[in-house]
Design an enzyme around this catalytic site. Structure first.
Site, PDB file in Angstrom:
ATOM      1  N   GLY A  11     -54.225   5.216  28.991  1.00  0.00           N
ATOM      2  CA  GLY A  11     -55.247   5.375  30.039  1.00  0.00           C
ATOM      3  C   GLY A  11     -54.963   6.589  30.901  1.00  0.00           C
ATOM      4  O   GLY A  11     -53.809   6.848  31.227  1.00  0.00           O
ATOM      5  N   ARG A  72     -55.942   6.704  22.211  1.00  0.00           N
ATOM      6  CA  ARG A  72     -55.084   5.629  21.710  1.00  0.00           C
ATOM      7  C   ARG A  72     -55.017   5.814  20.197  1.00  0.00           C
ATOM      8  O   ARG A  72     -56.031   6.127  19.572  1.00  0.00           O
ATOM      9  CB  ARG A  72     -55.653   4.272  22.117  1.00  0.00           C
ATOM     10  N   ASP A 103     -46.699   2.163  29.712  1.00  0.00           N
ATOM     11  CA  ASP A 103     -45.624   1.553  28.915  1.00  0.00           C
ATOM     12  C   ASP A 103     -45.887   1.618  27.409  1.00  0.00           C
ATOM     13  O   ASP A 103     -44.951   1.782  26.619  1.00  0.00           O
ATOM     14  CB  ASP A 103     -45.319   0.129  29.384  1.00  0.00           C
ATOM     15  N   THR A 125     -50.177   6.266  35.436  1.00  0.00           N
ATOM     16  CA  THR A 125     -51.151   5.167  35.319  1.00  0.00           C
ATOM     17  C   THR A 125     -51.575   4.761  36.724  1.00  0.00           C
ATOM     18  O   THR A 125     -50.749   4.766  37.638  1.00  0.00           O
ATOM     19  CB  THR A 125     -50.563   3.949  34.570  1.00  0.00           C
ATOM     20  N   ASP A 127     -52.243   1.846  37.562  1.00  0.00           N
ATOM     21  CA  ASP A 127     -51.931   0.434  37.777  1.00  0.00           C
ATOM     22  C   ASP A 127     -50.643   0.178  38.566  1.00  0.00           C
ATOM     23  O   ASP A 127     -50.429  -0.937  39.034  1.00  0.00           O
ATOM     24  CB  ASP A 127     -51.827  -0.287  36.425  1.00  0.00           C
ATOM     25  N   ASP A 129     -47.717  -0.218  37.419  1.00  0.00           N
ATOM     26  CA  ASP A 129     -47.071  -1.366  36.760  1.00  0.00           C
ATOM     27  C   ASP A 129     -45.841  -0.989  35.943  1.00  0.00           C
ATOM     28  O   ASP A 129     -45.444  -1.738  35.051  1.00  0.00           O
ATOM     29  CB  ASP A 129     -48.098  -2.082  35.856  1.00  0.00           C
ATOM     30  N   ARG A 171     -54.891  -3.849  35.433  1.00  0.00           N
ATOM     31  CA  ARG A 171     -54.445  -4.595  34.237  1.00  0.00           C
ATOM     32  C   ARG A 171     -53.735  -5.880  34.638  1.00  0.00           C
ATOM     33  O   ARG A 171     -54.299  -6.667  35.372  1.00  0.00           O
ATOM     34  CB  ARG A 171     -53.570  -3.706  33.351  1.00  0.00           C
TER      35      ARG A 171
END
Ligand code: ADP
Length: 319
Positions: A11, A72, A103, A125, A127, A129, A171
C-alpha cells in the site's frame, strides 16, 4: 557496495517520495549508483528498472503517492518469481536493495536477504502497524487528513443533532482511529485491540442522550468491522439519528506533512548508511526521536501494540 536499488511496495503512503529522494541523494552523495525499481517486486521480476540521478528525485518531496509506483506481486511469493528477480539484480549489478513498504514487503525483503542480496526495510504505511518504530511514514499525514474530515463532519453533526460513525483505515491496527479520536475529541473510539467495548459505546451514547446531548462522533477503525453495520447497530440500540461516513482512500493521498517528510528523509538516509556499512536484513525506525534498526525477522515476529495509556486517556477525556 557500488550499486543499490530502491523500490516501493504494498500500500502506498504519503512521504514515500521523500524517502525515495533521501535514498537516491544519500547514495549518490557516497558515490554509489542507485537504480529505481518500478512497480515493486513485480517490476523487479519484469526488469522495470532505471538508474536514478540527482534530478530524477527533484520536486517530489512534497508529493503524495510514489513516483516508483507500487504493486502487489503474487509471482514474487513463488521461488521461481524470486529467481527471476535475482536474475534482474545480477543483470543490473545491483548488490543491495532498499524496500519501502509494510510488513508484507519486508517478508519479501527477508527472502532476498537470505539469498545473499542484502535488503533494508523502511516502514512506509499509513497504518502505523510496524513494530520497532514509534511512527511509520505516512501515518501523520493520514491522521491530519482524518481530523480535517472529522472537523467538517462535526459541524454538520452539531447543526443537525446527529450521531456520526466515521470509519477510518488502519487495517488490523487502531492507531489512526485512536489518534484521530483523541485529536478530535470524539465521544467514542472503537479499535480492533479493544473491539469488545461496543456495549460501552452504547452506554455512553445513552447517557449522553439522557443528559440532552444530541450529537456525537464515533471513530471506528476498519479492523473492527464495517461502518455501515455499526451505524445500524448503534441506531437500533439507541434510537439516535445516526449517519455513517467512510473516509476511504482519501486517507492514502495528499501532500505529506512536515513530520512525514522529515521522518522519510531520516529513515531513507539511515537505510543507505546501513546498507553501505554491510548490514543486511534490517528494518529502520524511530524510537524516542532516535533512529534505530532491528532485525527484520524480529519485526516480523513481533506484534504492533497500540498505546493503552492513550486509549484510556481518550475515554477519560470524552465522558
Ligand atoms: P505491505 O507491504 O503494505 O504489507 P503486502 O502485504 O501486499 O503489502 O506485500 C507487498 C508484496 O510483498 C506482496 O505483493 C508480495 O509480492 C511481497 N510479499 C508479501 N509476503 C511475502 C512472502 N511471504 N514472501 C515473498 N514475498 C512476499
Amino acid at each position: 557496495m557500488r550499486k543499490i536499488g530502491v523500490l516501493t511496495s504494498g500500500g502506498d503512503s504519503p512521504g514515500m517520495n521523500a524517502a525515495i529522494r533521501a535514498v537516491v541523494r544519500k547514495a549518490i552523495y557516497h558515490d554509489v549508483e542507485v537504480f529505481g525499481i518500478y512497480n515493486g517486486y513485480q517490476g523487479l521480476i519484469d526488469g522495470n528498472i532505471q538508474q536514478m540521478d540527482i534530478g530524477s528525485v527533484g520536486d517530489i518531496i512534497q508529493r503524495g503517492g510514489t513516483i516508483l509506483y507500487t504493486a502487489r506481486s503474487d509471482e514474487f511469493r513463488t521461488e521461481e518469481g524470486r529467481e527471476k528477480a535475482i536474475q534482474q539484480l545480477n543483470k543490473f549489478g545491483i548488490e543491495g536493495l532498499i524496500v519501502i513498504g509494510g510488513d508484507g514487503s519486508f517478508r519479501g525483503a527477508e527472502k532476498l536477504t537470505q539469498k545473499g542480496y542484502p535488503c533494508i526495510g523502511v516502514p512506509g504505511t499509513i497504518d502505523n502497524d510496524i513494530p520497532g518504530t514509534d511512527f511509520t511514514i505516512g501515518f501523520d499525514t493520514a491522521l491530519n487528513t482524518v481530523i480535517e474530515a472529522i472537523d467538517k463532519i462535526r459541524d454538520t453533526a452539531t447543526s443537525h443533532e446527529r450521531t456520526y460513525v466515521v470509519e477510518v483505515m488502519g487495517r488490523h491496527a487502531g492507531d489512526i482511529a485512536l489518534w484521530a479520536g483523541l485529536a478530535d475529541g470524539a465521544e467514542s473510539i472503537l479499535i480492533p485491540e479493544h473491539a469488545d467495548e461496543f456495549e460501552d459505546v452504547i452506554e455512553r451514547l445513552k447517557r449522553g442522550k439522557d443528559r440532552g446531548k444530541k450529537h456525537s462522533i464515533i471513530v471506528l477503525a476498519e479492523g473492527v468491522g464495517s461502518g455501515m453495520e455499526f451505524g445500524q447497530r448503534i441506531k437500533d440500540a439507541t434510537k439516535l439519528e445516526t449517519r455513517v461516513t467512510v473516509l476511504g482512500h482519501t486517507q492514502r493521498g495528499g501532500s505529506p506533512t512536515a513530520s512525514d517528510r522529515v521522518l522519510a528523509s531520516r529513515l531513507g538516509a539511515k537505510a543507505v548508511d546501513l546498507l553501505l556499512a554491510g548490514q543486511a536484513g534490517r528494518v529502520v525506525g524511530i524510537q524516542n526521536n532516535k533512529l534505530v534498526d532491528h532485525d527484520i525477522l524480529e519485526i516480523l515476529d513481533e506484534k504492533h501494540v497500540v498505546d493503552f495509556e492513550m486509549y484510556q486517556l481518550s475515554k477519560q477525556l470524552s465522558i
